[in-house]
Design an enzyme around this catalytic site. Structure first.
Site, PDB file in Angstrom:
ATOM      1  CE1 TYR A  91      -4.287   2.193   0.100  1.00  0.00           C
ATOM      2  CE2 TYR A  91      -2.549   3.404   1.993  1.00  0.00           C
ATOM      3  CZ  TYR A  91      -3.646   3.202   0.547  1.00  0.00           C
ATOM      4  OH  TYR A  91      -4.511   4.035   0.800  1.00  0.00           O
ATOM      5  CG  HIS A 129      -1.562   5.148  -1.762  1.00  0.00           C
ATOM      6  ND1 HIS A 129      -1.812   3.940  -1.562  1.00  0.00           N
ATOM      7  CD2 HIS A 129      -2.675   6.268  -1.897  1.00  0.00           C
ATOM      8  CE1 HIS A 129      -2.879   4.003  -1.595  1.00  0.00           C
ATOM      9  NE2 HIS A 129      -3.477   5.081  -1.964  1.00  0.00           N
ATOM     10  CE1 TYR A 159      -8.042  10.855   0.525  1.00  0.00           C
ATOM     11  CE2 TYR A 159      -8.130  10.596  -2.024  1.00  0.00           C
ATOM     12  CZ  TYR A 159      -8.222  10.475  -0.779  1.00  0.00           C
ATOM     13  OH  TYR A 159      -8.733   9.331  -0.785  1.00  0.00           O
ATOM     14  CD1 TRP A 169      -7.394   4.345  -6.164  1.00  0.00           C
ATOM     15  CD2 TRP A 169      -4.700   4.161  -6.982  1.00  0.00           C
ATOM     16  NE1 TRP A 169      -6.214   4.029  -5.563  1.00  0.00           N
ATOM     17  CE2 TRP A 169      -5.025   3.855  -6.226  1.00  0.00           C
ATOM     18  CE3 TRP A 169      -3.795   3.902  -8.327  1.00  0.00           C
ATOM     19  CZ2 TRP A 169      -3.729   4.356  -5.678  1.00  0.00           C
ATOM     20  CZ3 TRP A 169      -3.507   3.892  -7.953  1.00  0.00           C
ATOM     21  CH2 TRP A 169      -2.797   4.644  -6.603  1.00  0.00           C
TER      22      TRP A 169
END
Length: 106
Positions: free
Chosen positions: A18, A22, A41, A76
Site C-alpha cells: 500500500y 501511494h 486530500y 485504481w
C-alpha cells in the site's frame, strides 16, 4: 467547504505494498481527483494498517459520484481493493464513510 475524514483498514500483510503504490499514484488518478472536487486530500497510515483519510470538497456525495464515474478510478479501485480488510463487497471508495466532526479550530 466540507471537511471529510474517514477510516479504512489495510491488511497487515499488504501495508508495505500500500505504501509503495501511494508513493507513485498514477498522474491520471491525481488529475481525476482534482477534476472531481477532491481538495487537500491526505491519507495517513498507522503501522497496524489503520488508514485515516482527509479531504475538503464542496459536496462529498457529488465528488464521490463523479470520481466513481471515471475509468481511471475503476482501474485504481480494482487494484487497491484486495489490500483492504472488511470491505463487505464494496470497493474501497464506496467504503469511505465520513466520521462526524465534533470540533474544529478555525
Amino acid at each position: 467547504m466540507q471537511r471529510v475524514c474517514f477510516l479504512l483498514k489495510v491488511r497487515a500483510d499488504r501495508i508495505e505494498e500500500y505504501r509503495r503504490r501511494h508513493a507513485n499514484v498514477w498522474p491520471e488518478m491525481c488529475d481525476a481527483l482534482s477534476a472531481t472536487g477532491w481538495h487537500n486530500y491526505s491519507l495517513f497510515l498507522r503501522d497496524d494498517g489503520l488508514l485515516v483519510g482527509y479531504l475538503e470538497t464542496e459536496d462529498f456525495e457529488a465528488a464521490q459520484r463523479d470520481m466513481a464515474a471515471t475509468e481511471v478510478n475503476a482501474r485504481w479501485q480494482a487494484e487497491m481493493g484486495p489490500l483492504f480488510e472488511a470491505l463487505e463487497g464494496e470497493r474501497p471508495d464506496e467504503a469511505m464513510k465520513p466520521l462526524t466532526e465534533v470540533f474544529h479550530l478555525a
